[in-house]
Design a protein around this motif. Structure first.
Motif, mmCIF file in Angstrom:
data_model
loop_
_atom_site.group_PDB
_atom_site.id
_atom_site.type_symbol
_atom_site.label_atom_id
_atom_site.label_comp_id
_atom_site.label_asym_id
_atom_site.label_seq_id
_atom_site.Cartn_x
_atom_site.Cartn_y
_atom_site.Cartn_z
ATOM 1 N N PHE A 14 -10.301 4.852 1.279
ATOM 2 C CA PHE A 14 -9.936 5.980 0.421
ATOM 3 C C PHE A 14 -9.541 7.212 1.231
ATOM 4 O O PHE A 14 -8.799 8.061 0.754
ATOM 5 N N ILE A 15 -10.012 7.272 2.468
ATOM 6 C CA ILE A 15 -9.599 8.343 3.383
ATOM 7 C C ILE A 15 -8.183 8.062 3.884
ATOM 8 O O ILE A 15 -7.321 8.940 3.892
ATOM 9 N N ASP A 16 -7.928 6.804 4.266
ATOM 10 C CA ASP A 16 -6.617 6.427 4.798
ATOM 11 C C ASP A 16 -5.534 6.386 3.718
ATOM 12 O O ASP A 16 -4.359 6.595 4.012
ATOM 13 N N PHE A 17 -5.947 6.113 2.483
ATOM 14 C CA PHE A 17 -4.998 6.011 1.363
ATOM 15 C C PHE A 17 -5.485 6.903 0.216
ATOM 16 O O PHE A 17 -6.032 6.413 -0.765
ATOM 17 N N PRO A 98 -3.782 -3.267 -2.611
ATOM 18 C CA PRO A 98 -3.760 -4.163 -1.448
ATOM 19 C C PRO A 98 -4.769 -3.704 -0.396
ATOM 20 O O PRO A 98 -5.122 -2.520 -0.324
ATOM 21 N N VAL A 99 -5.210 -4.644 0.437
ATOM 22 C CA VAL A 99 -6.217 -4.324 1.446
ATOM 23 C C VAL A 99 -6.153 -5.344 2.576
ATOM 24 O O VAL A 99 -5.619 -6.439 2.402
ATOM 25 N N THR A 100 -6.698 -4.960 3.712
ATOM 26 C CA THR A 100 -6.915 -5.898 4.817
ATOM 27 C C THR A 100 -8.420 -5.978 5.063
ATOM 28 O O THR A 100 -9.187 -5.124 4.595
ATOM 29 N N ALA A 101 -8.837 -6.971 5.815
ATOM 30 C CA ALA A 101 -10.266 -7.189 6.079
ATOM 31 C C ALA A 101 -10.917 -5.970 6.731
ATOM 32 O O ALA A 101 -12.118 -5.738 6.565
ATOM 33 N N LEU A 137 6.666 -7.462 -11.070
ATOM 34 C CA LEU A 137 7.326 -6.443 -11.900
ATOM 35 C C LEU A 137 7.254 -5.068 -11.238
ATOM 36 O O LEU A 137 8.224 -4.306 -11.264
ATOM 37 N N GLN A 138 6.120 -4.757 -10.623
ATOM 38 C CA GLN A 138 5.964 -3.482 -9.915
ATOM 39 C C GLN A 138 7.014 -3.385 -8.802
ATOM 40 O O GLN A 138 7.633 -2.346 -8.614
ATOM 41 N N ARG A 139 7.206 -4.472 -8.090
ATOM 42 C CA ARG A 139 8.187 -4.497 -7.000
ATOM 43 C C ARG A 139 9.614 -4.358 -7.511
ATOM 44 O O ARG A 139 10.498 -3.961 -6.765
ATOM 45 N N LYS A 140 9.842 -4.689 -8.787
ATOM 46 C CA LYS A 140 11.170 -4.529 -9.393
ATOM 47 C C LYS A 140 11.341 -3.153 -10.030
ATOM 48 O O LYS A 140 12.351 -2.901 -10.687
ATOM 49 N N GLY A 141 10.346 -2.282 -9.853
ATOM 50 C CA GLY A 141 10.474 -0.920 -10.360
ATOM 51 C C GLY A 141 9.856 -0.673 -11.725
ATOM 52 O O GLY A 141 10.030 0.405 -12.297
ATOM 53 N N ILE A 142 9.118 -1.636 -12.244
ATOM 54 C CA ILE A 142 8.445 -1.455 -13.538
ATOM 55 C C ILE A 142 7.003 -1.040 -13.245
ATOM 56 O O ILE A 142 6.204 -1.852 -12.764
ATOM 57 N N LEU A 150 2.701 0.055 -3.646
ATOM 58 C CA LEU A 150 3.777 -0.334 -2.733
ATOM 59 C C LEU A 150 3.757 0.539 -1.483
ATOM 60 O O LEU A 150 4.037 0.060 -0.377
ATOM 61 N N LYS A 151 3.395 1.795 -1.631
ATOM 62 C CA LYS A 151 3.241 2.683 -0.474
ATOM 63 C C LYS A 151 2.052 2.232 0.378
ATOM 64 O O LYS A 151 2.154 2.163 1.609
ATOM 65 N N ILE A 152 0.942 1.911 -0.273
ATOM 66 C CA ILE A 152 -0.242 1.443 0.459
ATOM 67 C C ILE A 152 0.080 0.126 1.164
ATOM 68 O O ILE A 152 -0.248 -0.056 2.338
ATOM 69 N N GLU A 153 0.753 -0.773 0.464
ATOM 70 C CA GLU A 153 1.141 -2.056 1.046
ATOM 71 C C GLU A 153 1.994 -1.838 2.300
ATOM 72 O O GLU A 153 1.760 -2.469 3.342
ATOM 73 N N SER A 154 2.951 -0.950 2.215
ATOM 74 C CA SER A 154 3.830 -0.654 3.349
ATOM 75 C C SER A 154 3.022 -0.143 4.551
ATOM 76 O O SER A 154 3.248 -0.565 5.681
#
Length: 162
Positions: A14-17, A98-101, A137-142, A150-154
């Motif tokens: 939550f600090i990083d994102f 999204p998250v990593t270990a 759908l989120q990735r298609k702009g919905i 998508l920002k966190i994923e990037s």
């Protein structure tokens, strides 16, 4: 991390994102320390990232939201209901992230049986299918997911390459 298991995120996530739409850690409840929210985990085969779906015990609140969406759209893929340790819960795909270990604090363990908490295979299949559909759908702009996933994923994918 194991797909289909439940985990808690550490505060560093939550600090990083710092997204106000993320379900924040609430570690002290009525003076008692608790880990929450808890997240169901599935993996995105395209990126290798794990996705976390929070669940809530506030079933009445989310049932009302679900029913409104069903009336308006005829379907609702952003909220799913199912049992966790014998209690009905609302799984909030609309709040997944999204998250990593690196950001996992600990796993949700059944205190009685002392084993990782799991859900039925039927519920697991429904959750994963709907979550992947919503993510596509989120990735298609919905915009169906509240946090800017998508920002966190990037950012997470950049972290993996550095």
């Amino acid at each position: 991390m194991d797909i289909g298991h439940f985990y808690y995120l550490n505060d560093q996530y939550f600090i990083d994102f710092p997204d106000p739409q993320l379900m924040q850690n609430k570690e002290t409840v009525n003076g008692q320390v608790h880990d929450r929210p808890c997240f169901y985990t599935f993996q995105d085969n395209k990126t290798g990232l794990y996705w976390m779906i929070p669940f809530s015990s506030r079933v009445n609140k989310f049932s009302a939201i679900y029913n409104k969406k069903m009336q308006k759209y005829g379907k609702c893929d952003t909220i799913v209901f199912g049992n966790v340790l014998g209690h009905k819960k609302a799984f909030l795909i609309q709040n997944m992230c999204p998250v990593t270990a690196k950001y996992i604090k600990n796993e949700y363990i059944d205190g009685v049986a002392n084993i990782p908490v799991r859900i039925s295979g039927t519920l697991e299949k429904e959750l994963t299918e709907k979550a992947k559909r919503v993510l596509a759908l989120q990735r298609k702009g919905i915009p169906l997911i509240f946090p800017d996933v998508l920002k966190i994923e990037s950012e997470l994918l950049k972290q993996q390459t550095t």
